[in-house]
Write a protein that holds these residues in place. Structure first.
Motif, PDB file in Angstrom:
ATOM      1  N   LYS A 177       9.098  82.292 100.296  1.00 44.86           N
ATOM      2  CA  LYS A 177       9.063  83.623  99.694  1.00 44.86           C
ATOM      3  C   LYS A 177       8.242  83.667  98.411  1.00 44.86           C
ATOM      4  O   LYS A 177       7.602  84.671  98.110  1.00 44.86           O
ATOM      5  N   GLN A 199      -0.336  87.884  93.726  1.00 46.66           N
ATOM      6  CA  GLN A 199       0.687  88.058  94.759  1.00 46.66           C
ATOM      7  C   GLN A 199       0.149  88.884  95.918  1.00 46.66           C
ATOM      8  O   GLN A 199       0.420  88.581  97.086  1.00 46.66           O
ATOM      9  N   SER A 234      -2.113  85.626 103.843  1.00 44.66           N
ATOM     10  CA  SER A 234      -1.157  84.944 104.711  1.00 44.66           C
ATOM     11  C   SER A 234      -0.783  85.783 105.928  1.00 44.66           C
ATOM     12  O   SER A 234      -0.281  85.256 106.914  1.00 44.66           O
ATOM     13  N   SER A 235      -1.030  87.096 105.868  1.00 44.91           N
ATOM     14  CA  SER A 235      -0.730  87.954 107.014  1.00 44.91           C
ATOM     15  C   SER A 235      -1.981  88.286 107.825  1.00 44.91           C
ATOM     16  O   SER A 235      -1.916  89.056 108.784  1.00 44.91           O
ATOM     17  N   TYR A 294      -1.941  86.655  98.094  1.00 45.67           N
ATOM     18  CA  TYR A 294      -1.104  85.810  98.953  1.00 45.67           C
ATOM     19  C   TYR A 294      -0.597  86.593 100.158  1.00 45.67           C
ATOM     20  O   TYR A 294      -0.683  86.137 101.303  1.00 45.67           O
ATOM     21  N   GLU A 295      -0.105  87.788  99.920  1.00 49.51           N
ATOM     22  CA  GLU A 295       0.437  88.600 101.008  1.00 49.51           C
ATOM     23  C   GLU A 295      -0.657  89.012 101.988  1.00 49.51           C
ATOM     24  O   GLU A 295      -0.465  88.967 103.214  1.00 49.51           O
ATOM     25  N   HIS A 296      -1.811  89.388 101.461  1.00 47.66           N
ATOM     26  CA  HIS A 296      -2.914  89.820 102.315  1.00 47.66           C
ATOM     27  C   HIS A 296      -3.442  88.671 103.171  1.00 47.66           C
ATOM     28  O   HIS A 296      -3.593  88.802 104.395  1.00 47.66           O
ATOM     29  N   GLU A 325       6.023  81.020  97.217  1.00 48.72           N
ATOM     30  CA  GLU A 325       4.854  80.133  97.274  1.00 48.72           C
ATOM     31  C   GLU A 325       5.032  78.880  96.438  1.00 48.72           C
ATOM     32  O   GLU A 325       4.823  77.773  96.915  1.00 48.72           O
ATOM     33  N   SER A 337       6.053  80.431 108.665  1.00 54.86           N
ATOM     34  CA  SER A 337       6.390  81.817 108.956  1.00 54.86           C
ATOM     35  C   SER A 337       6.828  81.995 110.403  1.00 54.86           C
ATOM     36  O   SER A 337       7.711  82.781 110.703  1.00 54.86           O
TER      37      SER A 337
END
Length: 403
Positions: free
Chosen positions: A16, A166, A173-174, A169-171, A18, A65
């Motif tokens: 959650k 952040q 990793s998805s 990271y979200e962009h 990193e 994930s």
């Protein structure tokens, strides 16, 4: 709490967040820092996390994930996948490369995109028709392009310890990118860019604050070795600090990995190292700066390509916008015409081209075939809004079949 269960919880927290400090984890579990250090050391030995001074960060987030989607974090299942990956690593250590594998060290920026009817004159204020905040940076855009071009991509970049970091990271990793190394600067913000896009013709003007992109360390480059060992291609640009880019190039050459350099934005610091590069891909402006010859047409591009090649680079591929691209290899020129496109936003055209080119070469295409594929890919990319909005591999094949 038993050690195995505690380590499962640690992995969940790292998934959650990193990265976390030893102090934070010790307070969370109400146990000693020494116990936490032992847990982290065991997890690091299993290849699940990476230790750093005072804490740890998660590794192989994509694998993690897949396991944690249903809130069933299972170390045995995770290790089974990682051991399978280690078997691949052992094979590549004997000299075999994974087909279609591209490693990219590059930049991540948050782009503030303003669409305007026309570019403002000096000292003039004009009204934007829209403003958008979206992820970008040459490295991130090229990694996305390579992944959409059906390559297996590992992307490494550095961000700040801030909200944009952040979001990065979200962009990432998805996204379609297969694996990610995200370094974090404690002193510099995440890179950002202000972009004007003209509604008249889709052309753009860009101002960049590199931030954390310029702080990649020698140690952080060295940590890319296992990913480079698997790769057939290393793709780099010049939005990171020049010494980090040069170190990555030298490491790739030592491992027998082909290097593609997109020399953007231009820096004369790369000139002494061009002989270590296999393919260089400047646009007209960068080719002019690399060669000292003003590139404005195919004839001047030919002259510039010969000068650039004289620095020792094997292959020169100059992108010429609507005029296509010029390939110079083995003392021979080849012109790849542009494909017709209705330009909406040209911001990511060069990144789309370079990512697709790298993917095609990694999958076994020769440079001319790869350039044709990249031309079709870029022609579709400029018909979309946003530098990171990339076309699919199938749509590129369809466009090629039509032309």
């Amino acid at each position: 709490m038993f050690r195995e269960k505690r380590q499962e919880v640690i992995l969940g927290l790292l998934d959650k967040n990193e990265s976390l400090s030893v102090n934070y984890l010790a307070r969370f579990f109400f146990i000693s820092k020494e116990t936490i250090r032992k847990d982290l050391s065991e997890l690091a030995e299993k290849g699940v996390i990476q230790r750093y001074h005072g804490g740890a960060r998660i590794l192989r987030r994509v694998l993690l994930s897949e396991i944690s989607k249903a809130n069933q974090l299972n170390i045995e299942a995770l290790l089974k996948k990682i051991n399978s990956q280690k078997a691949i690593n052992q094979k590549t250590a004997r000299g075999d490369k994974m087909t279609g594998q591209v490693c990219i060290l590059g930049s991540f920026n948050m782009d503030i995109v303003s669409k305007v009817a026309r570019f403002p004159h000096g000292g003039e204020s004009i009204m934007a028709t829209s403003n958008t905040l979206c992820p970008g940076g040459k490295g991130a855009n090229q990694a996305l392009a390579a992944s959409f071009a059906d390559a297996n991509v590992h992307f490494a970049c550095k961000v700040g310890d801030d909200q944009f970091g952040q979001l990065a990271y979200e962009h990432l990793s998805s996204s379609n990118i297969d694996s990610l190394t995200l370094y974090k600067s404690a002193t510099q913000p995440t890179g950002s860019a202000v972009i004007f896009v003209s509604e008249q013709n889709g052309e753009n003007m860009i101002a960049i604050d590199s931030g954390a992109n310029k702080t990649v360390t020698e140690d952080e480059v060295a940590r890319l070795e296992p990913h480079l060992k698997q790769a057939g291609i290393l793709l780099v640009q010049l939005e990171n600090n020049i010494d980090a880019t040069i170190n990555a190039i030298m490491l790739a050459k030592a491992l027998g990995v082909k290097v593609i350099l997109n020399p953007a934005p231009y820096s004369d610091g790369i000139l002494p190292y061009l002989h270590q590069v296999d393919i260089v891909t400047p646009n007209e402006t960068e080719a002019s700066l690399l060669s000292g010859i003003q590139v404005c047409d195919l004839n001047s591009a030919r002259q510039a390509a010969e000068v650039i090649a004289s620095h020792g680079v094997n292959t020169v591929l100059i992108t010429l916008g609507s005029k296509g691209s010029l390939l110079y290899e083995n003392n021979k020129f080849s012109h790849i015409p542009a494909l017709p496109a209705l330009a909406v936003d040209t911001t990511g055209a060069g990144d789309a081209f370079n990512g697709a080119l790298s993917a095609a070469i990694a999958k076994g295409k020769n440079i001319h075939q790869a350039a044709v594929y990249a031309t079709a890919f870029a022609s579709l990319a400029v018909e979309r809004e946003g530098a990171s909005n990339m076309p699919s591999h199938q749509s590129v094949l369809q466009r090629l079949s039509q032309h």
